[in-house]
Design a protein around this motif. Structure first.
Motif, PDB file in Angstrom:
ATOM      1  N   GLU A   1      -5.947   1.388   0.960  1.00 29.78           N
ATOM      2  CA  GLU A   1      -4.744   1.642   0.170  1.00 29.78           C
ATOM      3  C   GLU A   1      -3.857   2.720   0.779  1.00 29.78           C
ATOM      4  N   THR A   2      -4.418   3.581   1.621  1.00 25.48           N
ATOM      5  CA  THR A   2      -3.660   4.756   2.066  1.00 25.48           C
ATOM      6  C   THR A   2      -3.487   4.859   3.572  1.00 25.48           C
ATOM      7  N   GLN A   3      -4.232   4.087   4.352  1.00 26.60           N
ATOM      8  CA  GLN A   3      -4.124   4.177   5.798  1.00 26.60           C
ATOM      9  C   GLN A   3      -3.717   2.829   6.372  1.00 26.60           C
TER      10      GLN A   3
ATOM     11  N   ASP B   1      -9.236   3.901   1.660  1.00 31.05           N
ATOM     12  CA  ASP B   1      -8.593   3.954   2.982  1.00 31.05           C
ATOM     13  C   ASP B   1      -7.656   2.774   3.189  1.00 31.05           C
TER      14      ASP B   1
ATOM     15  N   ARG C   1       0.815  -1.197   0.000  1.00 30.68           N
ATOM     16  CA  ARG C   1       0.000   0.000   0.000  1.00 30.68           C
ATOM     17  C   ARG C   1       0.855   1.256   0.000  1.00 30.68           C
ATOM     18  N   THR C   2       0.235   2.359  -0.444  1.00 29.17           N
ATOM     19  CA  THR C   2       0.962   3.615  -0.495  1.00 29.17           C
ATOM     20  C   THR C   2       1.255   4.160   0.890  1.00 29.17           C
ATOM     21  N   GLN C   3       0.365   3.889   1.855  1.00 30.77           N
ATOM     22  CA  GLN C   3       0.591   4.244   3.248  1.00 30.77           C
ATOM     23  C   GLN C   3       0.887   5.733   3.420  1.00 30.77           C
ATOM     24  N   ASN C   4       0.049   6.570   2.774  1.00 33.97           N
ATOM     25  CA  ASN C   4       0.215   8.010   2.913  1.00 33.97           C
ATOM     26  C   ASN C   4      -0.111   8.478   4.319  1.00 33.97           C
TER      27      ASN C   4
END
Length: 319
Positions: free
Chosen positions: A57-59, A55, A2-5
């Motif tokens: 993908e990003t959290q 979410d 995941r991108t884990q922004n």
């Protein structure tokens, strides 16, 4: 991966869940609650009032005290050791692990307590921890599995856009094997008409040093099914309907269940390998390839008798 922004820390109250694993063929405990990753973990984000799509993908959720909680569980009087796996629900070597070192902390605690375990991952990040895994493996306290879904690099990028490339995962298998860590390959998930090179994956993994293998068929619980349909419509529109129909075949769904929109059979005894004609064909392909390649001739036997709860409490041992 995941991108884990964005991410958030949580305090863990427990770190191990009991699971009977048809794929690893043993009763195990799962320590993958530290960080969430893969496909069938998506519904967990809904439970946390987050979207299983964007979410997810990003959290990322990080339980920063997971090693301390594990130490407490292992040190409890009367604790009965069982085979334990790190990463069977979510990949334990997320990119953020480079900073948080949660998985390394778990391995350190397990090593101190002489508690046998295995790890499963798609990431080359496991190589960082060879200094811990190799000596434990020599004492029959550690093993590893690497998931390789396909050798097709283009398909792998579409399926797992931020995970290590197939050739890089083969290098990880080789590195683990050369360090003396028993290593197996997971050819999962098997997706009909999409991942069609199971035998080639098994052979490449065997050549790299894997001695065991297992597979699962694709699972689409809850919110995962519509996400899979979207993915198929984007990348394989001409075969999307055929793929979904065959997934339903793999899980032995009745006409009524299909009409109700079900794509998955949650029965614990069959959900990993499926049931019915098409599931039997996958099973036969896998078994035939393993026999030909000499995989799974011997199981990796980890040694539960070495567990010392006193060591988890920071006490010395006379043994």
């Amino acid at each position: 991966m995941r991108t884990q922004n964005r991410g958030r820390n949580e305090v863990a109250s427990a770190c191990a869940a009991h699971v009977g694993s048809p794929s690893l063929k043993t009763q195990e405990r799962d320590l993958s609650r530290a960080i969430s990753y893969n496909c069938y973990a998506r519904p967990t984000h809904s439970y946390l009032n987050l979207s299983p799509g964007l979410d997810f993908e990003t959290q990322i959720i990080a339980k920063h005290n997971i090693a301390e909680v594990l130490r407490g569980e292992l040190a409890r009087p009367g604790h009965v050791p069982q085979l334990l796996n790190i990463g069977s629900a979510t990949d334990c070597y997320q990119p953020v692990e480079r900073e948080l070192r949660l998985t390394r902390g778990l391995i350190e605690v397990l090593g101190e307590a002489r508690y046998p375990f295995s790890v499963i991952t798609k990431s080359s990040g496991v190589e960082r921890d060879l200094d811990l895994l190799a000596p434990l493996a020599r004492d029959r306290l550690a093993a590893a599995y690497v998931t390789i879904t396909t050798l097709d690099a283009a398909l792998a990028r579409r399926l797992e856009p931020r995970a290590a490339a197939p050739h890089r995962r083969l290098r990880t298998i080789r590195a683990l094997a050369e360090a003396g860590v028993p290593v197996g390959v997971s050819v999962a998930p098997q997706i009909p008409f999409i991942t069609e090179d199971m035998e080639q994956v098994l052979e490449a993994a065997r050549d790299a040093g894997a001695t065991t293998a297992f597979y699962t068929v694709v699972r689409l619980p809850w919110e995962v099914a519509p996400l899979m349909r979207e993915w198929l419509a984007l990348h394989y529109p001409q075969r999307a309907a055929r793929v979904m129909a065959r997934i339903q075949d793999l899980h032995g769904l009745s006409a009524e269940a299909r009409a109700a929109g079900k794509s998955y059979q949650s029965d614990f005894a069959t959900r990993m390998k499926g049931t019915g004609l098409w599931a039997d064909l996958v099973r036969q392909r896998f078994a035939t390839a393993c026999r030909r390649l000499g995989l799974n001739r011997q199981r990796v036997e980890l040694d539960l008798s070495q567990y010392r709860p006193g060591l988890a409490r920071g006490q010395g041992s006379l043994f």
